[in-house]
Design a protein around this motif. Structure first.
Motif, PDB file in Angstrom:
ATOM      1  N   SER A  77      47.081  28.619  31.098  1.00 25.54           N
ATOM      2  CA  SER A  77      46.068  29.144  32.017  1.00 25.54           C
ATOM      3  C   SER A  77      45.950  28.253  33.240  1.00 25.54           C
ATOM      4  O   SER A  77      46.284  27.058  33.210  1.00 25.54           O
ATOM      5  N   ALA A  78      45.447  28.825  34.325  1.00 27.40           N
ATOM      6  CA  ALA A  78      45.292  28.099  35.582  1.00 27.40           C
ATOM      7  C   ALA A  78      44.033  27.235  35.541  1.00 27.40           C
ATOM      8  O   ALA A  78      43.060  27.562  34.873  1.00 27.40           O
ATOM      9  N   ASN A  79      44.092  26.108  36.267  1.00 25.52           N
ATOM     10  CA  ASN A  79      42.877  25.316  36.443  1.00 25.52           C
ATOM     11  C   ASN A  79      42.243  25.671  37.789  1.00 25.52           C
ATOM     12  O   ASN A  79      42.796  26.437  38.577  1.00 25.52           O
ATOM     13  N   SER A  80      41.103  25.106  38.071  1.00 24.55           N
ATOM     14  CA  SER A  80      40.322  25.531  39.236  1.00 24.55           C
ATOM     15  C   SER A  80      40.862  25.005  40.560  1.00 24.55           C
ATOM     16  O   SER A  80      40.501  25.521  41.627  1.00 24.55           O
ATOM     17  N   ALA A  81      41.708  23.976  40.532  1.00 25.65           N
ATOM     18  CA  ALA A  81      42.253  23.434  41.779  1.00 25.65           C
ATOM     19  C   ALA A  81      43.190  24.455  42.428  1.00 25.65           C
ATOM     20  O   ALA A  81      43.879  25.205  41.743  1.00 25.65           O
ATOM     21  N   ASP A  82      43.211  24.485  43.759  1.00 25.82           N
ATOM     22  CA  ASP A  82      44.044  25.447  44.481  1.00 25.82           C
ATOM     23  C   ASP A  82      44.761  24.721  45.608  1.00 25.82           C
ATOM     24  O   ASP A  82      44.218  24.558  46.706  1.00 25.82           O
ATOM     25  N   ALA A  83      45.986  24.297  45.354  1.00 26.90           N
ATOM     26  CA  ALA A  83      46.749  23.569  46.368  1.00 26.90           C
ATOM     27  C   ALA A  83      47.063  24.431  47.577  1.00 26.90           C
ATOM     28  O   ALA A  83      47.284  23.925  48.674  1.00 26.90           O
ATOM     29  N   SER A  84      47.072  25.761  47.398  1.00 23.21           N
ATOM     30  CA  SER A  84      47.398  26.671  48.505  1.00 23.21           C
ATOM     31  C   SER A  84      46.193  26.993  49.363  1.00 23.21           C
ATOM     32  O   SER A  84      46.342  27.609  50.424  1.00 23.21           O
ATOM     33  N   GLU A  85      44.986  26.636  48.899  1.00 27.21           N
ATOM     34  CA  GLU A  85      43.734  26.901  49.611  1.00 27.21           C
ATOM     35  C   GLU A  85      43.561  28.379  49.932  1.00 27.21           C
ATOM     36  O   GLU A  85      43.065  28.764  50.995  1.00 27.21           O
ATOM     37  N   ARG A 100      42.067  30.545  38.399  1.00 22.02           N
ATOM     38  CA  ARG A 100      41.564  30.916  37.074  1.00 22.02           C
ATOM     39  C   ARG A 100      42.496  31.949  36.459  1.00 22.02           C
ATOM     40  O   ARG A 100      43.327  32.544  37.137  1.00 22.02           O
ATOM     41  N   GLY A 101      42.306  32.149  35.155  1.00 23.92           N
ATOM     42  CA  GLY A 101      43.035  33.203  34.471  1.00 23.92           C
ATOM     43  C   GLY A 101      44.323  32.746  33.813  1.00 23.92           C
ATOM     44  O   GLY A 101      44.817  31.636  34.024  1.00 23.92           O
ATOM     45  N   SER A 104      52.795  28.404  39.610  1.00 21.18           N
ATOM     46  CA  SER A 104      51.787  29.470  39.593  1.00 21.18           C
ATOM     47  C   SER A 104      50.392  28.896  39.760  1.00 21.18           C
ATOM     48  O   SER A 104      49.549  29.457  40.486  1.00 21.18           O
ATOM     49  N   ASP A 105      50.132  27.777  39.111  1.00 20.37           N
ATOM     50  CA  ASP A 105      48.805  27.158  39.142  1.00 20.37           C
ATOM     51  C   ASP A 105      48.448  26.661  40.540  1.00 20.37           C
ATOM     52  O   ASP A 105      47.263  26.561  40.890  1.00 20.37           O
ATOM     53  N   ALA A 162      62.028  32.092  34.753  1.00 18.74           N
ATOM     54  CA  ALA A 162      60.874  31.379  35.284  1.00 18.74           C
ATOM     55  C   ALA A 162      60.408  31.965  36.612  1.00 18.74           C
ATOM     56  O   ALA A 162      59.216  31.982  36.914  1.00 18.74           O
ATOM     57  N   ALA A 163      61.348  32.454  37.433  1.00 20.12           N
ATOM     58  CA  ALA A 163      60.969  33.101  38.691  1.00 20.12           C
ATOM     59  C   ALA A 163      60.143  34.356  38.423  1.00 20.12           C
ATOM     60  O   ALA A 163      59.195  34.672  39.163  1.00 20.12           O
ATOM     61  N   GLU A 164      60.488  35.069  37.361  1.00 21.76           N
ATOM     62  CA  GLU A 164      59.747  36.280  37.004  1.00 21.76           C
ATOM     63  C   GLU A 164      58.370  35.947  36.440  1.00 21.76           C
ATOM     64  O   GLU A 164      57.421  36.723  36.591  1.00 21.76           O
ATOM     65  N   ILE A 165      58.252  34.811  35.780  1.00 19.55           N
ATOM     66  CA  ILE A 165      56.947  34.366  35.298  1.00 19.55           C
ATOM     67  C   ILE A 165      56.001  34.162  36.480  1.00 19.55           C
ATOM     68  O   ILE A 165      54.848  34.620  36.475  1.00 19.55           O
ATOM     69  N   VAL A 166      56.473  33.466  37.514  1.00 21.29           N
ATOM     70  CA  VAL A 166      55.633  33.210  38.687  1.00 21.29           C
ATOM     71  C   VAL A 166      55.276  34.519  39.382  1.00 21.29           C
ATOM     72  O   VAL A 166      54.106  34.773  39.692  1.00 21.29           O
ATOM     73  N   ALA A 167      56.281  35.364  39.629  1.00 26.75           N
ATOM     74  CA  ALA A 167      56.014  36.640  40.310  1.00 26.75           C
ATOM     75  C   ALA A 167      55.059  37.506  39.502  1.00 26.75           C
ATOM     76  O   ALA A 167      54.137  38.116  40.055  1.00 26.75           O
ATOM     77  N   GLY A 168      55.249  37.560  38.187  1.00 23.01           N
ATOM     78  CA  GLY A 168      54.383  38.369  37.334  1.00 23.01           C
ATOM     79  C   GLY A 168      52.961  37.855  37.297  1.00 23.01           C
ATOM     80  O   GLY A 168      51.999  38.641  37.323  1.00 23.01           O
ATOM     81  N   ALA A 169      52.798  36.526  37.229  1.00 23.53           N
ATOM     82  CA  ALA A 169      51.453  35.948  37.186  1.00 23.53           C
ATOM     83  C   ALA A 169      50.702  36.216  38.479  1.00 23.53           C
ATOM     84  O   ALA A 169      49.525  36.594  38.477  1.00 23.53           O
ATOM     85  N   LEU A 170      51.363  36.020  39.628  1.00 24.84           N
ATOM     86  CA  LEU A 170      50.707  36.221  40.917  1.00 24.84           C
ATOM     87  C   LEU A 170      50.447  37.700  41.182  1.00 24.84           C
ATOM     88  O   LEU A 170      49.468  38.058  41.842  1.00 24.84           O
ATOM     89  N   GLN A 171      51.312  38.567  40.653  1.00 25.55           N
ATOM     90  CA  GLN A 171      51.111  40.007  40.813  1.00 25.55           C
ATOM     91  C   GLN A 171      49.949  40.498  39.953  1.00 25.55           C
ATOM     92  O   GLN A 171      49.063  41.219  40.435  1.00 25.55           O
ATOM     93  N   ASP A 172      49.922  40.106  38.678  1.00 26.98           N
ATOM     94  CA  ASP A 172      48.860  40.564  37.781  1.00 26.98           C
ATOM     95  C   ASP A 172      47.489  40.046  38.208  1.00 26.98           C
ATOM     96  O   ASP A 172      46.471  40.734  38.023  1.00 26.98           O
ATOM     97  N   SER A 173      47.435  38.849  38.754  1.00 28.06           N
ATOM     98  CA  SER A 173      46.157  38.264  39.166  1.00 28.06           C
ATOM     99  C   SER A 173      45.731  38.722  40.558  1.00 28.06           C
ATOM    100  O   SER A 173      44.690  38.290  41.060  1.00 28.06           O
ATOM    101  N   LYS A 174      46.533  39.605  41.181  1.00 29.45           N
ATOM    102  CA  LYS A 174      46.255  40.111  42.531  1.00 29.45           C
ATOM    103  C   LYS A 174      46.196  38.973  43.549  1.00 29.45           C
ATOM    104  O   LYS A 174      45.540  39.076  44.593  1.00 29.45           O
TER     105      LYS A 174
END
Length: 440
Positions: free
Chosen positions: A284-292, A266-267, A260-261, A307-319
């Motif tokens: 929480s996420a750090n400021s680095a963004d490997a996906s750019e 952030r967030g 997810s990070d 764990a797959a739902e954790i990633v999907a939920g985090a990326l969905q909630d953070s838009k």
């Protein structure tokens, strides 16, 4: 061999063919002194109930038709205590505990199938890519009603798993029921399962594909490497990326946080709440963004869990991503592995996890932003454009100087991953649409 500390968080669905073990930072900081135990709330012992237990123990020892040794009776009693909790709490004997550790490294024996209990039956949650189960065509949702001719009704999860495990090269027959249809047999050959947790490739120029089959210890770093490789393949930048979490049964919590990070700057990513000390954790996420910041579509289905739902939920909630597909499995509890004496352990549900917006997906799952159900793609026999203006004798040339494009010169495209995967093709089309509107 994975080094074990006294405390570990595992995100898996119970004693399955693909168990996972993980460590949270907060618990890993605890000293690893031999014999150390988790501090649990103290309560008065129910003496009367303990007397009843001792009396039953003595009666079985004295009167059962066949002799039963003390060790067997006591281990069965422990299993009984856990069997009436949730489906993911279990007593791990030395073999099961060893298998739990091995599975985290991505190599273990069996069929390559993630299973769960439903109404007393064994249900396939997801087959693992490139394993005997996946190659035999076993699908998420299939009911396993017999193993080598023996009904599974009444078997515990551990008993069913033990029957499906075995030496590599040996054969096993599973009787399955799919979508309420007629039972059918599938013969499989057991193998040593070596799971490649991350795969990547280019779908088209500018658009990458990243699949995570399960979350292992090194999945986070592998995703970072895959992202860099995809960018380099495409000249240093991507127009869009599909993150495929379909039929991903979960795995290591820390790896889900790391993945997810890679996409968040952030967030909050995920937090857990429970009763015992150190069970309330926040990541929480750090400021680095490997996906750019690449535009992202996440694919999920009913085999996406934990764990797959954790990633999907985090990326969905953070838009950060558009989640596409069908509702996920809905496994939102955290299991703690508590080592015991003699190479045994308890796997106990100790907390629930929540998405950044405070959603518990337990028994509900992640609902996709865009529902796209699985469908079979077929080619229209009239789809070929057999005749064009450029094929006409004496046709006018292109006024802007462009080259003619007659049908006879139509390029024969190589088969693409998205050609036979409707959900993936829809994800790619969405990314293309986003790219067009951004360019305006």
């Amino acid at each position: 061999m994975l080094h074990l500390r006294p405390f570990a968080i595992a995100l898996s669905r119970g004693l399955t063919l693909c168990l996972a073990l993980a460590f949270s930072h907060a618990w890993a900081q605890q000293p690893a002194a031999s014999g150390e135990r988790v501090a649990l709330p103290q309560a008065p012992l129910p003496l009367e109930d303990l007397r009843t237990f001792a009396e039953v123990f003595d009666r079985i020892k004295a009167a059962y038709v066949e002799p039963v040794d003390d060790k067997t009776l006591l281990e069965n009693a422990i299993k009984g205590m856990l069997s009436n909790l949730d489906p993911h709490s279990a007593y791990l004997d030395p073999q099961a505990f060893q298998e739990l550790q091995e599975s985290t490294s991505g190599e273990f024996g069996g069929l390559g199938i993630e299973v769960g209990m439903e109404d007393g039956f064994i249900r396939v949650v997801s087959p693992i890519d490139d394993t005997p189960a996946a190659k035999a065509g076993i699908e998420a949702g299939d009911l396993i009603i017999m193993i080598d001719g023996q009904p599974t009704k009444g078997l515990s999860m551990q008993e069913a798993v033990d029957k499906m495990r075995g030496k590599a090269g040996t054969k096993i027959t599973l009787t399955l029921v799919r979508d309420g249809g007629k039972p059918f047999d599938v013969q499989l050959t057991r193998a040593v399962i070596k799971v490649q947790s991350v795969r990547s490739q280019m779908l088209e120029s500018g658009y990458g594909y990243l699949r995570i089959t399960q979350f292992q210890v090194n999945t986070g770093s592998e995703v970072g490497q895959a992202l860099a490789k995809l960018r380099n393949t495409n000249g240093g930048k991507l127009e869009g990326l599909v993150l495929d979490l379909r039929n991903n049964p979960g795995g290591v919590l820390q790896s889900a946080v790391e993945v997810s990070d890679h996409f968040m700057t952030r967030g909050l990513i995920v937090y857990t709440e429970g009763r015992i000390a150190n069970s309330e954790l926040r990541f929480s996420a750090n400021s680095a963004d490997a996906s750019e910041g690449v535009p992202l579509v996440v694919l999920i289905n009913g085999g996406s869990a934990s764990a797959a739902e954790i990633v999907a939920g985090a990326l969905q909630d953070s838009k950060r991503a558009v989640v596409m597909g069908t509702d996920s499995f809905g496994k939102g509890s955290v299991q703690t592995v508590l080592p015991l004496n003699n190479d045994r352990a308890l796997k106990l549900t100790t907390a629930l996890y929540y998405t950044p917006n405070g959603r518990s997906i337990q028994a509900q799952g992640i609902v996709p932003d865009i529902e796209v159900r699985r469908a079979r793609l077929t080619r229209d026999s009239n789809d070929n454009e057999n005749f064009k203006e450029a094929d006409l004798l004496g046709h006018l040339g292109n006024g802007n100087g462009g080259a003619d494009k007659p049908s006879s010169q139509k390029a024969q495209n190589e088969p693409r991953l998205q050609d036979d995967d409707y959900q993936l093709s829809q994800a790619l089309n969405l990314l293309k649409g986003l790219s067009i509107t951004r360019a305006k």
